[in-house]
Design a protein around this motif. Structure first.
Motif, short mmCIF file in Angstrom:
data_model
loop_
_atom_site.label_atom_id
_atom_site.label_comp_id
_atom_site.label_asym_id
_atom_site.label_seq_id
_atom_site.Cartn_x
_atom_site.Cartn_y
_atom_site.Cartn_z
N ASN A 100 -38.02 31.11 51.10
CA ASN A 100 -36.85 30.81 50.28
C ASN A 100 -36.20 32.07 49.72
O ASN A 100 -35.68 32.08 48.61
N ASP A 101 -36.21 33.15 50.53
CA ASP A 101 -35.66 34.42 50.06
C ASP A 101 -34.13 34.45 50.13
O ASP A 101 -33.50 35.22 49.40
N THR A 102 -33.53 33.66 51.02
CA THR A 102 -32.07 33.63 51.14
C THR A 102 -31.56 32.19 51.04
O THR A 102 -32.33 31.22 51.13
N TRP A 103 -30.28 32.09 50.87
CA TRP A 103 -29.62 30.78 50.75
C TRP A 103 -29.35 30.24 52.15
O TRP A 103 -28.47 30.71 52.86
N VAL A 104 -30.20 29.30 52.56
CA VAL A 104 -30.14 28.74 53.91
C VAL A 104 -29.45 27.37 53.83
O VAL A 104 -29.93 26.46 53.13
N ILE A 105 -28.34 27.22 54.57
CA ILE A 105 -27.54 25.99 54.49
C ILE A 105 -27.53 25.27 55.84
O ILE A 105 -27.96 25.84 56.86
N PRO A 106 -27.09 24.03 55.87
CA PRO A 106 -27.07 23.26 57.14
C PRO A 106 -26.29 23.96 58.24
O PRO A 106 -25.35 24.73 57.99
N LEU A 107 -26.67 23.68 59.50
CA LEU A 107 -26.08 24.34 60.65
C LEU A 107 -24.58 24.12 60.78
O LEU A 107 -23.86 24.97 61.33
N GLU A 108 -24.06 23.02 60.25
CA GLU A 108 -22.64 22.71 60.39
C GLU A 108 -21.74 23.69 59.63
O GLU A 108 -20.51 23.69 59.81
N PHE A 109 -22.39 24.55 58.75
CA PHE A 109 -21.59 25.50 57.97
C PHE A 109 -21.89 26.96 58.32
O PHE A 109 -21.29 27.87 57.73
N THR A 110 -22.79 27.20 59.25
CA THR A 110 -23.23 28.57 59.52
C THR A 110 -22.43 29.20 60.65
O THR A 110 -21.38 28.68 61.05
N SER A 111 -22.92 30.30 61.16
CA SER A 111 -22.24 31.12 62.16
C SER A 111 -21.72 30.28 63.34
O SER A 111 -22.44 29.45 63.88
N GLY A 112 -20.47 30.54 63.72
CA GLY A 112 -19.88 29.85 64.87
C GLY A 112 -19.07 28.62 64.51
O GLY A 112 -18.43 28.04 65.39
N THR A 113 -19.09 28.20 63.23
CA THR A 113 -18.36 26.99 62.82
C THR A 113 -17.06 27.32 62.13
O THR A 113 -16.31 26.41 61.73
N ASN A 114 -16.76 28.61 61.93
CA ASN A 114 -15.54 29.07 61.25
C ASN A 114 -15.43 28.49 59.84
O ASN A 114 -14.34 28.22 59.34
N THR A 115 -16.57 28.31 59.21
CA THR A 115 -16.59 27.81 57.83
C THR A 115 -16.52 29.00 56.88
O THR A 115 -17.24 29.99 57.05
N GLU A 116 -15.65 28.89 55.87
CA GLU A 116 -15.54 29.95 54.90
C GLU A 116 -16.56 29.72 53.77
O GLU A 116 -16.60 28.64 53.18
N ILE A 117 -17.36 30.74 53.50
CA ILE A 117 -18.35 30.69 52.43
C ILE A 117 -17.94 31.70 51.36
O ILE A 117 -17.75 32.88 51.64
N ILE A 118 -17.80 31.22 50.12
CA ILE A 118 -17.46 32.08 48.99
C ILE A 118 -18.53 31.89 47.92
O ILE A 118 -18.84 30.74 47.55
N ILE A 119 -19.07 33.01 47.39
CA ILE A 119 -20.05 32.95 46.30
C ILE A 119 -19.51 33.78 45.16
O ILE A 119 -19.05 34.92 45.34
N LEU A 120 -19.52 33.18 43.96
CA LEU A 120 -18.95 33.81 42.78
C LEU A 120 -20.02 33.97 41.69
O LEU A 120 -20.97 33.18 41.62
N SER A 121 -19.84 35.01 40.86
CA SER A 121 -20.72 35.18 39.71
C SER A 121 -20.36 34.16 38.64
O SER A 121 -19.35 33.44 38.75
N ASN A 122 -21.14 34.11 37.57
CA ASN A 122 -20.86 33.15 36.49
C ASN A 122 -19.61 33.52 35.72
O ASN A 122 -19.16 32.78 34.84
#
Length: 487
Positions: free
Chosen positions: A416-438
């Motif tokens: 659990n060292d990294t944020w692992v998400i479902p395959l439908e959102f990962t590389s090759g799906t052209n999904t935009e991932i944005i992570i923001l601080s508090n």
């Protein structure tokens, strides 16, 4: 008439014989001046034995309880307060000539000692022997002055103080530990000649030159002498302030800190790599680091400066593999260590357990876990260093997870060292991932997510930080949520 003359002559001879017998019986003992079995006495802890021979007459005058004594004068040859250096057993010496053996007292130091012989029964005393030089070398090894710094300087019109070090550096056997000793200072006039300058524990130098000091053992040869120090006079500008390391340079770190010392002055400031060292304002400075050390010395009216590139006598080592490694089931990894250590010794550990038989610079790793290699230099400076690497089972980069996690623990344990998400959102799906601080600051953004956030270690103390994510997939509403970081 003839018979009367013969009778008178006989009576006279009998009378003379009668007078001679009591004279022989009561004759006083005469002891001759002692004959030395040496020309000078240069004693030390390893040798302190000297012979003296004398004659006495008549032997018959000795009582059975008689003892012979050897008395030694003071350094001027006076017997006003003699020192007894030998006493024979009662009746042990009964024939002439006799040879006795004695030792010097440890405070003996002078050029004009004499000895004499005394008897106790009857009491008699010889005349003194010829004078002789005698010294007990209580300290007979080289010692240091000026903290072993080979140079010194004084401003024009000033002076420089040379002192015998006590205790000094390293194995220095300071002669100041022996209060009975005196010292002679010399200035070199050539590579092989010198002139006497003064006596004492220290020397105030006002004339440039090379100086040294010897323990005063007179005409006796000795190893009790100091290092040479060259003193210069500064008329303008800066003089050179030599710096020496007590453990040498390079130095062995297993011996502890080395002491840097410079020439004597009124005040000092030490620097490391050009930066002033706080509170380093003495003539010496201790360190266990490598680097360029320098010093400025106030000589009173002028300054001196110097530097030394101090090097630790350690060694360098490296492995041919990175610290983190993955290994498929049934595979092996050949690990090779290279080192500059002299006559190196190798010990390999797995999870802090010594691996039996692994004693070379190469090891074939096949088990998962934490490895450690200890390399020891066994010649010269005895020092060790450690190298580490880790073997892990490969982690699937894109596992088929069902949910978006809201907790991760990036602590390097492989779980659990990294944020692992479902395959439908990962590389090759052209999904935009944005992570923001508090505080709403974008800390990560991509359209090709590799399940690799956070890419850098997140440092925090007691409060678990919270981040927020936005997932914008094609033809879907944005997905928003939070990610809590745990240790």
């Amino acid at each position: 008439m003839h018979k009367t003359t013969n009778l008178k002559s006989l009576t006279f001879l009998i009378g003379v014989f009668a007078l001679l017998i009591p004279g022989q019986i009561n004759a006083q003992l005469v002891i001759g001046s002692p004959n030395l079995g040496f020309s000078q006495a240069c004693a030390s802890a390893s040798f302190n034995s000297y012979n003296v021979t004398f004659v006495f007459s008549p032997e018959s005058a000795l009582s059975a309880s008689n003892q012979f004594l050897i008395e030694m004068s003071d350094a001027t040859g006076s017997f006003a307060s003699p020192t007894v250096v030998f006493t024979s057993n009662q009746g042990a010496v009964s024939t002439s000539p006799a040879t006795l053996n004695f030792s010097l007292p440890e405070d003996t130091a002078g050029e004009n000692y004499r000895i004499r012989i005394k008897s106790t029964a009857p009491a008699a005393t010889s005349s003194g022997s010829v004078p002789f030089a005698a010294y007990y070398k209580v300290q007979d090894s080289p010692f240091t002055i000026n903290n072993l710094v080979s140079t010194g300087a004084f401003c024009n019109g000033g002076s420089y103080l040379l002192t015998i070090d006590n205790p000094g550096t390293g194995d220095n056997d300071s002669p100041l530990n022996y209060p009975s000793l005196t010292f002679n200072w010399f200035r070199e006039t050539s590579a092989t000649t010198s002139v006497f300058v003064a006596t004492g524990n220290s020397l105030t130098v006002t004339t440039p030159g090379t100086y040294f000091v010897q323990t005063n053992y007179g005409t006796c040869t000795s190893n009790s002498f100091s290092n040479r120090v060259t003193i210069t006079e500064v008329f303008s500008g800066q003089a050179n302030a030599t710096i020496v390391s007590s453990l040498g340079n390079p130095y062995c770190p297993t011996q502890g800190s080395t002491t840097l010392a410079t020439i004597g002055g009124n005040s000092y400031q030490w620097f490391k790599d050009g930066e002033a060292i706080s509170n380093a304002t003495s003539q010496t400075y201790q360190t266990d680091e490598s680097g360029v050390f320098s010093v400025t010395v106030d000589l009173g009216g002028c300054q001196a400066s110097g530097s030394i590139t101090l090097v630790s006598e350690g060694f360098t080592s490296e492995l041919n593999v990175p610290e983190e490694n993955t290994l498929e089931e049934g595979e092996t990894l050949t690990v090779v260590a290279s080192t500059t250590a002299a006559n190196p010794q190798f010990k390999w550990y797995l999870n802090d357990n010594l691996i039996s038989g692994a004693t070379t610079n190469t090891y074939v790793a096949s088990d998962y876990g934490d490895y450690r290699l200890v390399i020891s230099q066994t010649a010269g400076c005895l020092v060790s260093s450690e190298l580490f690497f880790r073997m892990r089972q490969p982690i699937e980069q894109f596992p088929d997870v069902a949910k978006i996690p809201n907790i991760i623990s990036p602590n390097g344990d492989g779980i659990n060292d990294t944020w692992v998400i479902p395959l439908e959102f990962t590389s090759g799906t052209n999904t935009e991932i944005i992570i923001l601080s508090n505080r709403g600051k974008v800390v990560f953004q991509t359209n090709d997510y590799q399940n690799n956030w956070p890419q850098d270690r997140i440092e925090f103390s007691s409060v678990n930080p919270v981040f927020y994510y936005i997932i914008r997939a094609t033809d879907k509403d944005p997905i928003k949520g939070s990610i809590t970081i745990l240790k």
